[in-house]
Design a protein around this motif. Structure first.
Motif, PDB file in Angstrom:
ATOM      1  N   LYS A  67       0.828  -1.209   0.000  1.00 54.45           N
ATOM      2  CA  LYS A  67       0.000   0.000   0.000  1.00 54.45           C
ATOM      3  C   LYS A  67       0.865   1.262   0.000  1.00 54.45           C
ATOM      4  CE  LYS A  67      -0.489   0.723   5.009  1.00 54.45           C
ATOM      5  NZ  LYS A  67      -1.422   0.917   6.137  1.00 54.45           N
ATOM      6  N   ARG A  68       2.158   1.116   0.370  1.00 59.26           N
ATOM      7  CA  ARG A  68       3.022   2.282   0.512  1.00 59.26           C
ATOM      8  C   ARG A  68       4.457   1.869   0.227  1.00 59.26           C
ATOM      9  NH1 ARG A  68       5.242   5.083   5.272  1.00 59.26           N
ATOM     10  NH2 ARG A  68       5.254   7.330   4.903  1.00 59.26           N
ATOM     11  N   LEU A  69       5.233   2.781  -0.349  1.00 57.11           N
ATOM     12  CA  LEU A  69       6.630   2.519  -0.653  1.00 57.11           C
ATOM     13  C   LEU A  69       7.486   3.667  -0.137  1.00 57.11           C
ATOM     14  CD1 LEU A  69       8.759   0.755  -2.163  1.00 57.11           C
ATOM     15  CD2 LEU A  69       8.367   2.232  -4.157  1.00 57.11           C
ATOM     16  N   VAL A  70       8.508   3.326   0.641  1.00 58.27           N
ATOM     17  CA  VAL A  70       9.497   4.289   1.121  1.00 58.27           C
ATOM     18  C   VAL A  70      10.788   3.964   0.389  1.00 58.27           C
ATOM     19  CG1 VAL A  70      10.719   5.195   3.134  1.00 58.27           C
ATOM     20  CG2 VAL A  70       8.366   4.354   3.378  1.00 58.27           C
ATOM     21  N   PHE A  71      11.328   4.927  -0.374  1.00 59.09           N
ATOM     22  CA  PHE A  71      12.420   4.599  -1.278  1.00 59.09           C
ATOM     23  C   PHE A  71      13.232   5.851  -1.629  1.00 59.09           C
ATOM     24  CE2 PHE A  71       9.319   6.479  -3.922  1.00 59.09           C
ATOM     25  CZ  PHE A  71       9.892   6.832  -5.134  1.00 59.09           C
ATOM     26  N   ALA A  72      14.369   5.615  -2.307  1.00 60.26           N
ATOM     27  CA  ALA A  72      15.186   6.724  -2.798  1.00 60.26           C
ATOM     28  C   ALA A  72      15.310   6.710  -4.319  1.00 60.26           C
ATOM     29  CB  ALA A  72      16.584   6.669  -2.167  1.00 60.26           C
ATOM     30  N   TRP A  73      15.286   5.548  -4.922  1.00 55.72           N
ATOM     31  CA  TRP A  73      15.373   5.368  -6.377  1.00 55.72           C
ATOM     32  C   TRP A  73      14.711   4.057  -6.690  1.00 55.72           C
ATOM     33  CZ3 TRP A  73      17.267   1.335  -9.256  1.00 55.72           C
ATOM     34  CH2 TRP A  73      17.458   1.553 -10.625  1.00 55.72           C
ATOM     35  N   CYS A  74      14.139   3.925  -7.862  1.00 55.07           N
ATOM     36  CA  CYS A  74      13.623   2.622  -8.249  1.00 55.07           C
ATOM     37  C   CYS A  74      13.791   2.433  -9.743  1.00 55.07           C
ATOM     38  CB  CYS A  74      12.169   2.438  -7.825  1.00 55.07           C
ATOM     39  SG  CYS A  74      10.998   3.458  -8.712  1.00 55.07           S
ATOM     40  N   GLY A  75      13.977   1.193 -10.158  1.00 54.27           N
ATOM     41  CA  GLY A  75      14.125   0.901 -11.573  1.00 54.27           C
ATOM     42  C   GLY A  75      14.666  -0.498 -11.785  1.00 54.27           C
ATOM     43  N   ASN A  76      14.722  -0.892 -13.036  1.00 57.68           N
ATOM     44  CA  ASN A  76      15.329  -2.140 -13.464  1.00 57.68           C
ATOM     45  C   ASN A  76      16.749  -1.777 -13.903  1.00 57.68           C
ATOM     46  OD1 ASN A  76      16.126  -4.520 -14.682  1.00 57.68           O
ATOM     47  ND2 ASN A  76      14.215  -4.816 -15.822  1.00 57.68           N
ATOM     48  N   PRO A  77      17.762  -2.036 -13.074  1.00 60.00           N
ATOM     49  CA  PRO A  77      19.098  -1.470 -13.302  1.00 60.00           C
ATOM     50  C   PRO A  77      19.655  -1.766 -14.693  1.00 60.00           C
ATOM     51  CG  PRO A  77      18.978  -2.462 -11.137  1.00 60.00           C
ATOM     52  CD  PRO A  77      17.721  -2.843 -11.853  1.00 60.00           C
ATOM     53  N   GLY A  78      20.008  -0.698 -15.399  1.00 61.24           N
ATOM     54  CA  GLY A  78      20.589  -0.829 -16.717  1.00 61.24           C
ATOM     55  C   GLY A  78      19.606  -1.151 -17.816  1.00 61.24           C
ATOM     56  N   VAL A  79      18.304  -1.269 -17.460  1.00 62.05           N
ATOM     57  CA  VAL A  79      17.293  -1.651 -18.448  1.00 62.05           C
ATOM     58  C   VAL A  79      16.242  -0.552 -18.618  1.00 62.05           C
ATOM     59  CG1 VAL A  79      15.526  -3.345 -19.088  1.00 62.05           C
ATOM     60  CG2 VAL A  79      17.642  -4.096 -17.979  1.00 62.05           C
ATOM     61  N   GLY A  80      15.638  -0.108 -17.508  1.00 57.06           N
ATOM     62  CA  GLY A  80      14.594   0.904 -17.631  1.00 57.06           C
ATOM     63  C   GLY A  80      13.758   1.005 -16.374  1.00 57.06           C
ATOM     64  N   PRO A  81      12.549   1.537 -16.493  1.00 58.84           N
ATOM     65  CA  PRO A  81      11.686   1.737 -15.325  1.00 58.84           C
ATOM     66  C   PRO A  81      11.034   0.437 -14.872  1.00 58.84           C
ATOM     67  CG  PRO A  81      10.528   2.416 -17.301  1.00 58.84           C
ATOM     68  CD  PRO A  81      11.933   2.063 -17.735  1.00 58.84           C
ATOM     69  N   LEU A  82      10.419   0.511 -13.700  1.00 58.18           N
ATOM     70  CA  LEU A  82       9.612  -0.591 -13.186  1.00 58.18           C
ATOM     71  C   LEU A  82       8.169  -0.341 -13.616  1.00 58.18           C
ATOM     72  CD1 LEU A  82      11.012  -0.983  -9.563  1.00 58.18           C
ATOM     73  CD2 LEU A  82      11.636  -2.285 -11.606  1.00 58.18           C
ATOM     74  N   HIS A  83       7.658  -1.157 -14.510  1.00 56.17           N
ATOM     75  CA  HIS A  83       6.351  -0.874 -15.113  1.00 56.17           C
ATOM     76  C   HIS A  83       5.190  -1.136 -14.162  1.00 56.17           C
ATOM     77  CE1 HIS A  83       8.358  -0.204 -18.872  1.00 56.17           C
ATOM     78  NE2 HIS A  83       8.950  -1.387 -18.798  1.00 56.17           N
ATOM     79  N   ARG A  84       5.300  -2.118 -13.278  1.00 57.17           N
ATOM     80  CA  ARG A  84       4.210  -2.364 -12.325  1.00 57.17           C
ATOM     81  C   ARG A  84       4.177  -1.254 -11.268  1.00 57.17           C
ATOM     82  NH1 ARG A  84       0.849  -3.170 -14.248  1.00 57.17           N
ATOM     83  NH2 ARG A  84       1.955  -2.902 -16.181  1.00 57.17           N
ATOM     84  N   PHE A  85       5.340  -0.785 -10.854  1.00 57.73           N
ATOM     85  CA  PHE A  85       5.406   0.372  -9.963  1.00 57.73           C
ATOM     86  C   PHE A  85       4.771   1.585 -10.624  1.00 57.73           C
ATOM     87  CE2 PHE A  85       7.929   4.290  -9.472  1.00 57.73           C
ATOM     88  CZ  PHE A  85       7.686   4.603  -8.143  1.00 57.73           C
ATOM     89  N   ARG A  86       5.139   1.832 -11.867  1.00 57.66           N
ATOM     90  CA  ARG A  86       4.626   3.004 -12.575  1.00 57.66           C
ATOM     91  C   ARG A  86       3.109   2.931 -12.753  1.00 57.66           C
ATOM     92  NH1 ARG A  86       7.335   5.573 -18.048  1.00 57.66           N
ATOM     93  NH2 ARG A  86       5.859   7.316 -18.273  1.00 57.66           N
ATOM     94  N   ASP A  87       2.598   1.734 -13.068  1.00 58.45           N
ATOM     95  CA  ASP A  87       1.155   1.570 -13.251  1.00 58.45           C
ATOM     96  C   ASP A  87       0.409   1.849 -11.946  1.00 58.45           C
ATOM     97  OD1 ASP A  87      -1.142   1.022 -14.678  1.00 58.45           O
ATOM     98  OD2 ASP A  87      -0.805  -1.136 -14.830  1.00 58.45           O
ATOM     99  N   ALA A  88       0.973   1.411 -10.835  1.00 64.02           N
ATOM    100  CA  ALA A  88       0.334   1.657  -9.539  1.00 64.02           C
ATOM    101  C   ALA A  88       0.312   3.140  -9.206  1.00 64.02           C
ATOM    102  CB  ALA A  88       1.060   0.875  -8.442  1.00 64.02           C
ATOM    103  N   VAL A  89       1.408   3.836  -9.489  1.00 60.98           N
ATOM    104  CA  VAL A  89       1.490   5.262  -9.177  1.00 60.98           C
ATOM    105  C   VAL A  89       0.601   6.081 -10.110  1.00 60.98           C
ATOM    106  CG1 VAL A  89       3.025   7.264  -9.112  1.00 60.98           C
ATOM    107  CG2 VAL A  89       3.795   5.080  -8.182  1.00 60.98           C
ATOM    108  N   GLU A  90       0.650   5.783 -11.394  1.00 60.22           N
ATOM    109  CA  GLU A  90      -0.058   6.611 -12.379  1.00 60.22           C
ATOM    110  C   GLU A  90      -1.535   6.258 -12.517  1.00 60.22           C
ATOM    111  OE1 GLU A  90       2.099   6.319 -16.034  1.00 60.22           O
ATOM    112  OE2 GLU A  90       3.769   7.565 -15.319  1.00 60.22           O
ATOM    113  N   HIS A  91      -1.880   4.985 -12.328  1.00 57.79           N
ATOM    114  CA  HIS A  91      -3.255   4.548 -12.595  1.00 57.79           C
ATOM    115  C   HIS A  91      -3.915   3.836 -11.430  1.00 57.79           C
ATOM    116  CE1 HIS A  91      -1.201   4.501 -16.661  1.00 57.79           C
ATOM    117  NE2 HIS A  91      -2.106   5.450 -16.790  1.00 57.79           N
ATOM    118  N   GLY A  92      -3.187   3.658 -10.317  1.00 57.55           N
ATOM    119  CA  GLY A  92      -3.784   2.994  -9.160  1.00 57.55           C
ATOM    120  C   GLY A  92      -4.061   1.530  -9.375  1.00 57.55           C
TER     121      GLY A  92
END
Length: 289
Positions: A67-92
């Motif tokens: 339900k909540r994320l405490v973080f400093a950076w997130c991603g797939n190292p050397g590849v790109g963004p985290l798409h499930r993280f992004r979907d949760a943030v942008e579209h719930g």
């Protein structure tokens, strides 16, 4: 004091719905097996904490554990963004995700403060940053000795810390080496701790100044060879870079992600079966790291 347990037993007994959980690792020693067991058991309403969330948190977020994320950076190292993280943030989807964003220095300081049983950490790193405007838990503090304005961040004290390590002895003391992040501080700052390890031995054979987690700080030790895969444990295997690259396509699509998680994680009995199924479906992951 630490007990030796199966990973299934440890997660059942130690991780509860609504807990604040840190699964730390730095480049290697990322506790994928434990993350998968949390997902397999359907834990919900978790506050996930990690300095640099990567694929295992993408998986947990994507199936609705967090339900909540405490973080400093997130991603797939050397590849790109985290798409499930992004979907949760942008579209719930699959549920809204609350965010608490810090700098790396701020989180490292907060872990150290929690480990030392201090209420907060002081850092200079937020000067000139707009993070304090978006995170009201970063507060200005004036040094009583110099008058310098610093930033205070609350100590991180989690309900559960989960890490992977190379070796534990039968009393529950843990030895880890290689590129370390904040695993030690995360365990010392937690109320309870699960450590998965490559092997359990009679004698750690720890060298002077080695990083040893004492059994008094560990709740359960679980033998899970290769439990950091697709990351690795130094001295026990190599990273599977191909898995990281393949994950980008899997995670982009909600349906493909759900099918993959059910086949490889949710419908498997444990991490060993996950590795077997992954080998059958992709030809990778067969050998424990």
């Amino acid at each position: 004091m630490a007990r030796i347990a199966s990973l299934r037993e440890a997660v059942t007994d130690i991780v509860a719905d609504g807990d604040t959980v840190a699964m730390e690792g730095f480049g290697h020693l990322i506790p994928y097996a434990a993350g998968h067991e949390v997902a397999r058991q359907g834990k919900r309403d978790l506050t996930l904490v990690r300095m640099a969330p990567d694929l295992v948190y993408d998986q947990l977020i994507g199936i609705g554990c967090a339900k909540r994320l405490v973080f400093a950076w997130c991603g797939n190292p050397g590849v790109g963004p985290l798409h499930r993280f992004r979907d949760a943030v942008e579209h719930g989807w699959p549920r809204p995700l609350e965010l608490e964003e810090h700098s790396h220095a701020g989180m490292a300081g907060a872990y150290a403060a929690g480990a030392a049983d201090l209420p907060y950490a002081l850092v200079r790193g937020y000067a000139g940053s707009d993070l304090p405007r978006h995170n009201d838990r970063i507060r200005p503090v004036t040094c009583p000795f110099t008058g310098e304005e610093l930033a205070a961040v609350p100590a991180i004290r989690t309900d559960v810390a989960i890490v992977h390590a190379q070796r534990a002895d039968r009393r529950g003391n843990v030895l880890l080496w290689g590129a370390l992040g904040v695993q030690k501080e995360a365990v010392l700052a937690a109320r309870r701790a699960i450590v998965t390890v490559e092997e359990i031995v009679d004698d750690l054979e720890a060298w002077p100044n080695a990083c040893v987690l004492p059994r008094s700080a560990v709740t359960a030790v679980c033998r899970v060879p290769g439990g950091a895969y697709p990351s690795y444990a130094e001295g026990y295997g190599r990273r599977d870079r191909g898995f990281q690259e393949a994950w980008d396509a899997i995670a982009r699509d909600r349906e493909a992600f759900g099918v993959w998680m059910r086949r490889h994680v949710l419908d498997t009995a444990d991490f060993a079966e996950f590795r077997r199924v992954l080998a059958e479906t992709t030809g990778t992951g067969r050998k424990a790291a």
